[in-house]
Motif scaffolding. Structure first.
Motif, short mmCIF file in Angstrom:
data_model
loop_
_atom_site.label_atom_id
_atom_site.label_comp_id
_atom_site.label_asym_id
_atom_site.label_seq_id
_atom_site.Cartn_x
_atom_site.Cartn_y
_atom_site.Cartn_z
N TYR A 164 33.68 57.77 34.53
CA TYR A 164 33.77 58.65 33.35
C TYR A 164 34.84 58.18 32.37
O TYR A 164 35.18 58.90 31.44
N ARG A 345 26.59 59.69 30.96
CA ARG A 345 27.00 60.50 32.12
C ARG A 345 27.67 61.80 31.66
O ARG A 345 27.50 62.85 32.29
N TRP A 346 28.43 61.75 30.60
CA TRP A 346 29.11 62.94 30.11
C TRP A 346 28.14 63.92 29.46
O TRP A 346 28.42 65.12 29.41
N THR A 347 27.03 63.45 28.95
CA THR A 347 26.12 64.33 28.19
C THR A 347 24.84 64.61 28.98
O THR A 347 24.82 65.51 29.81
N CYS A 348 23.80 63.84 28.73
CA CYS A 348 22.50 64.15 29.35
C CYS A 348 22.37 63.62 30.77
O CYS A 348 21.39 63.92 31.45
N SER A 420 32.76 69.52 21.56
CA SER A 420 32.92 70.11 22.89
C SER A 420 33.58 71.48 22.81
O SER A 420 34.67 71.63 22.24
N ARG A 615 31.63 70.78 32.35
CA ARG A 615 30.64 69.74 32.04
C ARG A 615 29.30 70.33 31.65
O ARG A 615 28.35 69.58 31.38
N CYS A 616 29.21 71.65 31.60
CA CYS A 616 27.92 72.30 31.34
C CYS A 616 28.04 73.37 30.25
O CYS A 616 27.28 74.32 30.22
N ASP A 621 25.13 68.86 26.95
CA ASP A 621 25.34 68.51 28.36
C ASP A 621 24.76 69.54 29.33
O ASP A 621 24.79 69.34 30.54
N ASN A 624 22.37 68.22 31.89
CA ASN A 624 22.83 67.19 32.81
C ASN A 624 22.48 67.60 34.24
O ASN A 624 22.66 68.76 34.63
N CYS A 627 24.50 69.96 36.30
CA CYS A 627 24.50 71.40 35.98
C CYS A 627 23.31 72.14 36.59
O CYS A 627 23.24 73.37 36.50
#
Length: 716
Positions: A164, A345-348, A420, A615-616, A621, A624, A627
């Motif tokens: 990340y 990885r951080w988003t979708c 964010s 993260r959700c 995101d 993802n 989530c």
């Protein structure tokens, strides 16, 4: 037969081997006429595709990270070949010429990648423990020292958290750039004739041996540092230089004879097999030495066996159009693939075939754009070639300085500019110290950092605040990151009450977790030191607050965990026996505090969730895969999950009369279900840590418990 330098390759290796010379470039920046060596581009293509495959899914190519070792070996060979025929003057002329070429080759694409990554990260990546090292890594990468930052801060290349950090891959660029600082000083003698060549070979041989020895030693004492540092990686680059010197010397002596071509062909195929074996079987550990030997030896074998030969199936494959094209793109591919993968990885997410195809396609598009509009134009700019070499170096340094300034402006931009929710509303999400009273700015907390054994202590003392009617009690806080999660609530209480807050930094350890496997190594020693420090600082009636994670997690900040295994660890005869032993140990540890007249509060297990809330929290995101389990849990399920630990705490409280159990769960879960979000505000930061907003909701109840323990009879 032409010399090695006459066949120097035209294009740079990717990332970890950003070679700066193009043999087919304009004559104004060449020493002797050169031509392109296509099979070296094919080797670069193999290396960068191996790295990309490994970073997409390490199960596809378990040793794919060894592609960087291929780059290093190629780089030492190629950079030597590109300058080996220097005949334009002494070292005063050589140094600016060499560094100007490096600047034009490496800097434009690198700065563009770092700046755009900084902007994208600001927009999309929430401020969190998982991202705390990102910005600093990026700033170090501008100057070619991200490898030292990662090594010194124990950011292990093989840890899940590193997935990340969008700048992690720049460690290899740091190694390359540090090598380029050393290379001219060790190599220049080679251009001075026979005696100079002997001197240069000896210097690189010494560097090779010293690096191998350092890699062997450091790999056993500090594997993380061993993986990242130039001192342990230098042997890979030096091996490439020594190969060039050996082959060049051989050609000078043998006048171009080409003996036993069948042996060279067999050696090339054997070397290819060694490279491929290394990319399959290499595993974390003992890197770079001896772990990097297979990819490095195989690469050197291929370079040696294919050198100067026009035919052969293997050479044809490596020099084919598609392979050579990917090799020419390899530097840009290496630069862009990792930030793209990390932002996915951080988003979708980057778990499905569709997202992996999309991320790979975007990587190639960005690489082609960088190659077409940045690398090539600036590398071969006629205007820059007309400049003095010193001026080009100065321009490169000024560009780096400007990029640093711009990066700082991006990093320091208001959180409101981020997309964010976590970053825009950090005061609600992230636990933080409140150091001044909003209603009375003169009332603030003074911070002092002290030592307790091998750990540190943060002491927050009110100053300029109204004096309370009764002398305030000190509050000592010990536990783990779950104790630190109460920081907002505790510092606000200190400002209101005049209480001095003493927080023990128990990094890497926990206390009173009832999980003995988490309290090993240096943890008992740190706990003993903290208890002694409390007794030394405290007076009868002061309060000790013990907060920790006492349940097995259902998720981490980067992935979902095995829930069946977590539940099994909380129940059954083995778990019961471990908790019983932990109860006895904790009672013994708390006894000196009780005898000293200190009152104690321990928090009951709080809810744990299957997904990390931070993260959700946004539209980009929420889909993802991390989530997917959702941000709610049945209260009844959680009550059953935590009951064995709650029973243990009640038994401990029965044996330590000055201890009270405080249970935040009813306030956090007033209904039939528990959620990480309530009325649009976060109650949990990730899957188990409280948010700053949640601790404010708990403040009144915590102060009620403080009053209860204050009313306890003396000697309780």
């Amino acid at each position: 037969m032409n010399t090695i330098a006459d066949r120097a390759p035209a294009h740079p290796p990717a990332g970890g081997a950003a070679e700066a010379s193009r043999a087919a470039g304009p004559a104004a920046d060449r020493v002797t006429p050169t031509r392109h060596v296509a099979h070296i581009d094919g080797l670069r293509a193999l290396a960068v595709l191996a790295v990309i495959a490994y970073h997409l899914d390490e199960r596809w190519l378990p040793g794919g990270f060894g592609g960087v070792d291929i780059f290093f070996a190629i780089s030492g060979y190629v950079v030597s070949a590109s300058v080996g025929a220097w005949n334009k003057g002494g070292i005063i002329a050589f140094l600016p010429w060499f560094y100007a070429r490096r600047m034009q080759r490496i800097v434009p694409a690198l700065l563009a990648c770092l700046l755009l990554t900084a902007l994208a990260s600001k927009l999309l990546v929430p401020s969190a423990w998982l991202s705390h090292a990102n910005e600093t890594t990026g700033l170090y990468a501008l100057f070619g020292f991200s490898n030292y930052y990662l090594a010194n801060h124990r950011e292990n290349y093989f840890s899940p958290a590193i997935d990340y950090n969008p700048y992690m891959h720049t460690w290899s660029l740091g190694v390359e750039e540090q090598f380029y600082l050393l290379f001219p000083l060790l190599f220049f003698a080679w251009t001075r004739g026979r005696r100079g060549r002997v001197v240069s070979v000896v210097l690189f041989a010494i560097a090779f041996c010293a690096s191998v020895a350092r890699g062997w030693q450091l790999g056993r004492t500090d594997p993380t540092a061993s993986f990242y540092l130039i001192t342990t990686r230098l042997f890979e680059l030096a091996a490439g230089v020594l190969l060039f010197q050996l082959l060049d010397w051989r050609e000078r002596r043998m006048a171009g004879s080409d003996r036993a071509p069948w042996l060279a062909t067999a050696g090339a195929w054997l070397s290819a097999a060694v490279v491929c074996t290394g990319l399959v079987v290499s595993r974390p550990g003992n890197f770079p030495f001896p772990g990097a030997l297979l990819p490095v030896l195989g690469t050197l074998g291929l370079l040696a066996c294919l050198h100067g030969r026009s035919g052969g199936v293997l050479r044809t494959i490596l020099g084919s159009g598609p392979a050579a094209y990917v090799g020419r793109l390899s530097y840009s591919l290496y630069l862009w693939h990792w930030p793209v993968f990390v932002l996915f990885r951080w988003t979708c997410g980057l778990d499905s075939i569709a997202t992996r195809i999309a991320a790979t396609a975007l990587t190639f598009m960005l690489a082609m754009a960088s190659f077409r509009w940045l690398e090539q134009p600036l590398r071969y700019s006629a205007r820059l070639r007309a400049w003095p070499r010193v001026a080009v170096v100065a321009l490169g340094l000024a560009s780096i300085g400007s990029a640093y300034w711009l990066s700082m402006r991006i990093i320091g931009a208001p959180g409101s500019l981020s997309l964010s929710t976590v970053t825009r509303h950090a005061d609600d999400w992230y636990p933080h110290a409140v150091l001044a009273s909003p209603g009375a700015p003169q009332c603030h907390l003074q911070i002092e950092v002290a030592r307790a054994g091998t750990g540190s202590v943060g002491i927050y003392t009110p100053a300029g605040c109204a004096q309370p009617a009764t002398p305030p009690r000190n509050i000592f806080v010990l536990g783990d990151s779950h104790a630190a999660a109460y920081l907002t609530m505790l510092t606000e209480h200190a400002l209101r009450s005049g209480t001095t807050l003493v927080m023990y930094n128990n990094e890497g350890c926990t206390f009173a977790s009832l999980q003995p496997e988490r309290e090993q190594g240096p943890c008992p020693e740190r706990a003993d030191a903290a208890i002694k420090d409390m007794i030394a600082r405290g007076r009868p009636g002061d309060v000790v607050f013990l907060a920790a994670l006492r349940l097995a997690r259902l998720s981490s900040q980067y992935s979902r965990l095995d829930e069946a295994k977590a539940r099994e660890s909380m129940r059954g005869p083995s778990a019961t026996a471990r908790r019983a032993a932990s109860e006895d140990a904790l009672v013994a540890q708390l006894a000196p505090l009780a005898r000293h007249g200190l009152r104690m509060i321990i928090d009951a297990p709080k809810p744990v969730f299957r997904a990390p809330a931070f993260r959700c929290a946004d539209w980009f995101d929420a889909g993802n895969p991390v989530c997917a389990p959702g941000l709610e849990m049945s209260r009844n399920d959680l009550e059953q999950y935590r009951q064995p630990v709650l029973d243990s705490l009640q038994r401990i409280a029965g044996r330590v009369p000055s201890l009270r159990v405080w249970d935040p769960l009813p306030l956090l879960c007033p209904g039939a279900s528990c959620s990480t979000i309530r009325d649009g505000k976060p109650l949990f930061f990730d899957g188990d840590h409280l948010s700053a907003h949640a601790t404010r909701l708990l403040a009144d109840d915590f102060e009620r418990v403080l009053r209860d323990v204050a009313a306890m009879p003396a000697g309780s």
